[in-house]
Enzyme design. Structure first.
Site, PDB file in Angstrom:
ATOM      1  N   ARG A   1      -2.521  -2.113  -3.456  1.00 61.24           N
ATOM      2  CA  ARG A   1      -3.726  -1.320  -3.222  1.00 61.24           C
ATOM      3  C   ARG A   1      -3.689  -0.140  -4.189  1.00 61.24           C
ATOM      4  O   ARG A   1      -2.787   0.692  -4.148  1.00 61.24           O
ATOM      5  CB  ARG A   1      -3.766  -0.806  -1.787  1.00 61.24           C
ATOM      6  CG  ARG A   1      -4.980   0.039  -1.574  1.00 61.24           C
ATOM      7  CD  ARG A   1      -4.964   0.765  -0.272  1.00 61.24           C
ATOM      8  NE  ARG A   1      -6.132   1.629  -0.230  1.00 61.24           N
ATOM      9  CZ  ARG A   1      -6.132   2.848   0.280  1.00 61.24           C
ATOM     10  NH1 ARG A   1      -5.045   3.361   0.795  1.00 61.24           N
ATOM     11  NH2 ARG A   1      -7.221   3.561   0.271  1.00 61.24           N
TER      12      ARG A   1
ATOM     13  N   ASN B   1       0.886  -1.177   0.000  1.00 58.68           N
ATOM     14  CA  ASN B   1       0.000   0.000   0.000  1.00 58.68           C
ATOM     15  C   ASN B   1       0.918   1.220   0.000  1.00 58.68           C
ATOM     16  O   ASN B   1       1.486   1.584   1.028  1.00 58.68           O
ATOM     17  CB  ASN B   1      -0.878  -0.045   1.253  1.00 58.68           C
ATOM     18  CG  ASN B   1      -1.821   1.144   1.344  1.00 58.68           C
ATOM     19  OD1 ASN B   1      -1.770   2.063   0.527  1.00 58.68           O
ATOM     20  ND2 ASN B   1      -2.674   1.132   2.342  1.00 58.68           N
TER      21      ASN B   1
ATOM     22  N   HIS C   1     -13.202   2.566  -0.105  1.00 58.62           N
ATOM     23  CA  HIS C   1     -13.172   1.506   0.924  1.00 58.62           C
ATOM     24  C   HIS C   1     -13.780   0.211   0.371  1.00 58.62           C
ATOM     25  O   HIS C   1     -14.248  -0.634   1.146  1.00 58.62           O
ATOM     26  CB  HIS C   1     -13.995   1.869   2.185  1.00 58.62           C
ATOM     27  CG  HIS C   1     -13.466   3.028   2.975  1.00 58.62           C
ATOM     28  ND1 HIS C   1     -14.295   3.991   3.517  1.00 58.62           N
ATOM     29  CD2 HIS C   1     -12.217   3.364   3.343  1.00 58.62           C
ATOM     30  CE1 HIS C   1     -13.577   4.871   4.178  1.00 58.62           C
ATOM     31  NE2 HIS C   1     -12.308   4.524   4.089  1.00 58.62           N
TER      32      HIS C   1
ATOM     33  N   ARG D   1     -12.846  15.142   7.868  1.00 54.29           N
ATOM     34  CA  ARG D   1     -13.604  15.508   6.663  1.00 54.29           C
ATOM     35  C   ARG D   1     -15.041  15.859   7.028  1.00 54.29           C
ATOM     36  O   ARG D   1     -15.663  15.186   7.857  1.00 54.29           O
ATOM     37  CB  ARG D   1     -13.599  14.341   5.670  1.00 54.29           C
ATOM     38  CG  ARG D   1     -12.335  14.274   4.858  1.00 54.29           C
ATOM     39  CD  ARG D   1     -12.283  13.021   4.011  1.00 54.29           C
ATOM     40  NE  ARG D   1     -11.294  12.087   4.525  1.00 54.29           N
ATOM     41  CZ  ARG D   1     -11.157  10.834   4.130  1.00 54.29           C
ATOM     42  NH1 ARG D   1     -11.929  10.346   3.198  1.00 54.29           N
ATOM     43  NH2 ARG D   1     -10.238  10.067   4.663  1.00 54.29           N
TER      44      ARG D   1
ATOM     45  N   GLU E   1      -8.282  -5.468   5.135  1.00 54.39           N
ATOM     46  CA  GLU E   1      -8.105  -5.087   3.727  1.00 54.39           C
ATOM     47  C   GLU E   1      -6.873  -5.749   3.115  1.00 54.39           C
ATOM     48  O   GLU E   1      -6.879  -6.118   1.941  1.00 54.39           O
ATOM     49  CB  GLU E   1      -8.012  -3.560   3.619  1.00 54.39           C
ATOM     50  CG  GLU E   1      -9.349  -2.905   3.916  1.00 54.39           C
ATOM     51  CD  GLU E   1      -9.263  -1.401   4.116  1.00 54.39           C
ATOM     52  OE1 GLU E   1      -9.402  -0.676   3.133  1.00 54.39           O
ATOM     53  OE2 GLU E   1      -9.071  -0.956   5.266  1.00 54.39           O
TER      54      GLU E   1
END
Ligand code: AMP
Length: 402
Positions: free
Chosen positions: A95, A10, A184, A245, A389
């Site tokens: 990823r 990643n 996601h 956010r 993940e």
């Protein structure tokens, strides 16, 4: 070719996280990261079995050097010696953030795929170029193994037009690719597959709502095992309130602020880095643990922020329940979903209109484990399912290369 050891990577613009899996046993053999790549004083963290080194200074002028560092550690007998040589790495799973409309599944990263992926960079200018740097670094060090791209957006490509199309002139979508993509996806897919096992139900008969609640959060309506709608949009700014956010706001706020002297960069920072829990919690932090401690201490600002956060989750869950009609389960995952009993204890009563009840005693004990946390009388079961993940990327890589 038989595939056994899969390296999952990643990559960010100055970091590279990795995990090595033995896919015969689905066992993680090593993990770690290189931070501050190309910056002064890069740092290397590495764990393999009983061996562990934490944030040691290293030499990582670029992503290729960072990958070399990782691979050297993996074959070092003094560092756990997971592998004998680089040749023991059978495949690499990457990823990849934004696959646009091009990728609804994981793919082998051929030169053509990488060229097409590069063209998607305007949709994710911070993330996609960094992914490419990671892929190129890995391909330079591990030239003879298959590299597979696993896209955050892929799971959401099954959304129908009624879910993904913004009500703007059609050419804005056709010419600029402005539409909802969702993110996601790897996590939503992982917990969806796990939920099918837990419920012992065929995937294509399963209607569930998956809530990935972390520093970044998104909620997905899964209909017949496929994504039907999701809360994030063209970018990961849309949807529920998050750590830093803002989530959904009236888009005219942006125009209003522009006309009142704020620059595009000011607004970008406000919405992405200074919004959410950080903006409203009054703790100076975006971390849920700090917010919950302030709530426990009776701070009204923090309590109002938690209520606002949970309100935004409940609105999506309620809306998706209406769209799905029948909901077989609600899944909570991500750092907050898996660990924050306070947030869960606030959320379940907020969706009591769906007939959901909380088993408070069980909820209090759940941290990072799989568990049913709704009451026995709940009309919809609510499960905490820890996401993974990296394992999902390893599984996809294994499936593509096998
Ligand atoms: P993620 O982005 O999935 O890593 O999730 C990060 C979020 O999870 C942060 O807001 C953390 O505060 C929250 N989190 C992690 N561990 C805990 C915990 N033990 N209790 C409450 N929140 C937690």
């Amino acid at each position: 070719m038989s595939i056994r050891n899969v390296l999952v990577v990643n990559a960010g613009s100055s970091s590279l996280k990795f995990m090595l899996f033995d896919m015969e046993a689905e066992q993680m053999l090593a993990k770690g990261q290189v931070e501050r790549i190309g910056i002064e004083n890069p740092l290397f963290t590495f764990t393999a079995g009983d061996y562990s080194e934490k944030q040691n200074l290293c030499d990582a002028p670029d992503h290729t050097a960072a990958v070399k560092l990782v691979c050297d550690a993996l074959i070092d007998p003094a560092k756990g010696g997971c592998l004998k040589s680089f040749a023991d790495i059978d495949a690499v799973g990457h990823r990849m953030v934004h696959g646009g409309e091009l990728y609804s599944e994981s793919v082998l990263l051929t030169p053509e795929v990488l060229e097409a992926f590069e063209k998607l960079s305007p949709l994710a200018p911070l993330h996609n170029p960094a992914c490419l740097q990671g892929v190129k670094g890995c391909q330079a060090v591990l030239a003879n193994v298959p590299h597979v791209g696993v896209f955050d957006t892929a799971f959401h490509q099954t959304m129908p037009e009624e879910s993904y199309l913004y009500a703007l002139p059609k050419e804005i979508y056709k010419q600029y690719g402005v539409r909802k993509y969702g993110f996601h996806g790897t996590s939503h897919k992982f917990v969806t597959l796990r939920m099918a096992e837990v419920l012992n139900k065929p995937l294509d008969e399963m209607n569930i709502i998956t809530c990935h609640l972390g520093n970044g959060s998104s909620i997905t309506a899964v209909k017949g095992g496929k994504c039907f709608d999701t809360s994030m949009g063209m970018t990961p700014l849309a949807g529920v309130m998050m750590g830093t956010r803002a989530g959904d706001i009236d888009p005219a706020v942006v125009l209003y602020l522009l006309k009142n002297g704020f620059s595009a960069d000011d607004i970008d920072a406000m919405m992405n880095k200074k919004g959410g829990v950080f903006a409203l919690g009054g703790t100076g932090s975006s971390d849920m643990r700090d917010l919950c401690s302030a709530c426990d201490a009776g701070k009204p600002e923090a309590q109002a922020a938690l209520a606002r956060l949970v309100h935004s989750y409940a609105m999506y869950i309620g809306g998706y329940a209406a769209l799905l009609g029948r909901v077989d389960a609600i899944v909570l995952t991500g750092g907050i979903g898996e660990n924050s009993k306070e947030t869960r204890a606030a959320l379940l009563p907020a969706i009591s209109g769906l007939g959901v009840t909380l088993n408070a005693e069980v909820n209090d004990t759940v941290r990072g484990i799989e568990k049913l946390i709704s009451g026995s009388d709940s009309k919809i079961p609510v499960y905490v399912i820890p996401t993974n993940e990296e394992l999902m990327i390893a599984r996809e890589t294994y499936a593509v290369t096998k």
